[in-house]
Scaffold this motif. Sequence first.
Motif, PDB file in Angstrom:
ATOM      1  N   ILE A  56       0.992  -1.358  -0.003  1.00  0.00           N
ATOM      2  CA  ILE A  56       0.059   0.093   0.076  1.00  0.00           C
ATOM      3  C   ILE A  56       1.068   1.289   0.187  1.00  0.00           C
ATOM      4  CG2 ILE A  56      -1.924  -1.161   0.978  1.00  0.00           C
ATOM      5  CD1 ILE A  56      -1.005   0.117   3.724  1.00  0.00           C
ATOM      6  N   VAL A  57       2.172   1.079   0.298  1.00  0.00           N
ATOM      7  CA  VAL A  57       3.019   2.232   0.289  1.00  0.00           C
ATOM      8  C   VAL A  57       3.837   2.116  -0.681  1.00  0.00           C
ATOM      9  CG1 VAL A  57       2.583   2.882   2.754  1.00  0.00           C
ATOM     10  CG2 VAL A  57       4.658   1.246   2.008  1.00  0.00           C
ATOM     11  N   THR A  58       3.739   1.276  -1.712  1.00  0.00           N
ATOM     12  CA  THR A  58       4.959   1.146  -2.862  1.00  0.00           C
ATOM     13  C   THR A  58       4.214   1.784  -4.161  1.00  0.00           C
ATOM     14  OG1 THR A  58       3.935  -0.892  -3.748  1.00  0.00           O
ATOM     15  CG2 THR A  58       5.435  -0.935  -1.885  1.00  0.00           C
ATOM     16  N   ALA A  59       5.140   1.920  -5.014  1.00  0.00           N
ATOM     17  CA  ALA A  59       4.630   2.505  -6.563  1.00  0.00           C
ATOM     18  C   ALA A  59       4.521   1.380  -7.418  1.00  0.00           C
ATOM     19  CB  ALA A  59       5.807   3.270  -6.858  1.00  0.00           C
ATOM     20  N   PRO A 118       2.970  -1.068 -10.174  1.00  0.00           N
ATOM     21  CA  PRO A 118       1.922  -0.815 -11.163  1.00  0.00           C
ATOM     22  C   PRO A 118       0.916  -2.254 -11.313  1.00  0.00           C
ATOM     23  CG  PRO A 118       3.801  -1.191 -12.236  1.00  0.00           C
ATOM     24  CD  PRO A 118       4.323  -1.120 -10.889  1.00  0.00           C
ATOM     25  N   GLY A 119      -0.338  -2.401 -11.756  1.00  0.00           N
ATOM     26  CA  GLY A 119      -1.127  -3.067 -11.829  1.00  0.00           C
ATOM     27  C   GLY A 119      -1.673  -3.851 -10.774  1.00  0.00           C
ATOM     28  N   LEU A 120      -1.605  -2.989  -9.654  1.00  0.00           N
ATOM     29  CA  LEU A 120      -2.150  -3.441  -8.317  1.00  0.00           C
ATOM     30  C   LEU A 120      -3.116  -2.675  -7.808  1.00  0.00           C
ATOM     31  CD1 LEU A 120       0.996  -4.897  -6.590  1.00  0.00           C
ATOM     32  CD2 LEU A 120      -0.925  -6.349  -7.616  1.00  0.00           C
ATOM     33  N   SER A 121      -3.880  -1.967  -8.259  1.00  0.00           N
ATOM     34  CA  SER A 121      -4.842  -0.882  -7.797  1.00  0.00           C
ATOM     35  C   SER A 121      -6.147  -1.680  -6.819  1.00  0.00           C
ATOM     36  CB  SER A 121      -5.582  -0.177  -8.738  1.00  0.00           C
ATOM     37  OG  SER A 121      -6.113  -0.811  -9.789  1.00  0.00           O
ATOM     38  N   HIS A 122      -6.587  -2.883  -7.517  1.00  0.00           N
ATOM     39  CA  HIS A 122      -7.426  -3.565  -6.877  1.00  0.00           C
ATOM     40  C   HIS A 122      -6.862  -4.210  -5.679  1.00  0.00           C
ATOM     41  CE1 HIS A 122      -5.080  -5.537  -9.902  1.00  0.00           C
ATOM     42  NE2 HIS A 122      -5.013  -7.003  -9.273  1.00  0.00           N
ATOM     43  N   TYR A 123      -5.662  -4.713  -5.696  1.00  0.00           N
ATOM     44  CA  TYR A 123      -4.772  -5.333  -4.406  1.00  0.00           C
ATOM     45  C   TYR A 123      -4.863  -4.451  -3.505  1.00  0.00           C
ATOM     46  CZ  TYR A 123      -1.392  -8.107  -1.923  1.00  0.00           C
ATOM     47  OH  TYR A 123      -0.880  -8.655  -0.938  1.00  0.00           O
ATOM     48  N   MET A 124      -4.179  -3.252  -4.043  1.00  0.00           N
ATOM     49  CA  MET A 124      -4.118  -2.151  -2.695  1.00  0.00           C
ATOM     50  C   MET A 124      -5.178  -1.774  -2.207  1.00  0.00           C
ATOM     51  SD  MET A 124      -0.870   0.046  -4.493  1.00  0.00           S
ATOM     52  CE  MET A 124       0.686  -0.825  -5.131  1.00  0.00           C
ATOM     53  N   ALA A 125      -6.478  -1.713  -2.680  1.00  0.00           N
ATOM     54  CA  ALA A 125      -7.595  -1.289  -2.397  1.00  0.00           C
ATOM     55  C   ALA A 125      -8.210  -2.310  -1.281  1.00  0.00           C
ATOM     56  CB  ALA A 125      -8.856  -1.014  -3.434  1.00  0.00           C
ATOM     57  N   ALA A 167      11.586   1.029   2.743  1.00  0.00           N
ATOM     58  CA  ALA A 167      11.822   2.285   2.772  1.00  0.00           C
ATOM     59  C   ALA A 167      10.690   2.882   2.060  1.00  0.00           C
ATOM     60  CB  ALA A 167      13.090   2.621   1.587  1.00  0.00           C
ATOM     61  N   ARG A 168      10.087   4.021   2.927  1.00  0.00           N
ATOM     62  CA  ARG A 168       8.863   4.751   2.280  1.00  0.00           C
ATOM     63  C   ARG A 168       9.131   5.973   1.933  1.00  0.00           C
ATOM     64  NH1 ARG A 168       8.002   0.926   6.212  1.00  0.00           N
ATOM     65  NH2 ARG A 168       6.347  -0.579   6.099  1.00  0.00           N
TER      66      ARG A 168
END
Length: 249
Positions: free
Chosen positions: A146-149, A151-158, A248-249
Amino acid sequence: MSAFQTHEGRVAVVTGAGRGIGQAIARSLGERGATVVAIDLRDPVETVSQLTDSGRTAIALTADVSDPEQTAAAGAEVARRFGRADILVNNAGIFPFWDIDELDYEKWRRVLAVNLDSQFLMVKAVLPEMKQGGWGRIVNLTSNSIVTAAPGLSHYMASKMGNIGFSRGLANDLAPFGITVNAVGPTLTITPGVREVHPPEALEAVAQAQAIKRNGQPDDLVGTIAFLTSDDAAFVTGQTIMADGGYAR
């Protein structure tokens, strides 16, 4: 009872316990004295065998934890077999990569169902026994993604942000019953599923972004979860702990 038997007499339900992180958690709680109920979409017989072969008590249940009827049936079986449920570790999850153009509503709902709805359903399935016992420990797995950049994980991060919000809100509701609720977020952890989708260079890049510059292993999670599910954590609730090697955040 030895000092190591911190979970003696407890019944621990672990989802996604067939392999990887869930298997390590189930094994750890069993080694600490808990009776383990290992739940997975595939029969978690290997996890149960690891425990019973070493003299521990464990049973396997096969269930789709995103399905209301199957989770209710699993909870009923736990109550029938043991008459109690003290610990719930909601570990089950999926992490397909889809960018927003690939992501349709069916895919979105499947990820949310497995990663977030399942946690709600499993809580509902075991909560009557926890309330009756006046003691409970619930740990919901989230993710440091959730604090990374990535890509392709908007569903997972939600879904993983939802795990945190659900844990915080549920902690408020269940504190009067002696039940704590916390979330634990691993880093990218070396499991069979992770190896299937991540090339070695991606794994190394994650390791180098951490203060502890090696990839996480399933056993790296068990100490944090063992603490949060013990008597020692009676005053810890509504928290999110990132056991992620200092990413690292």
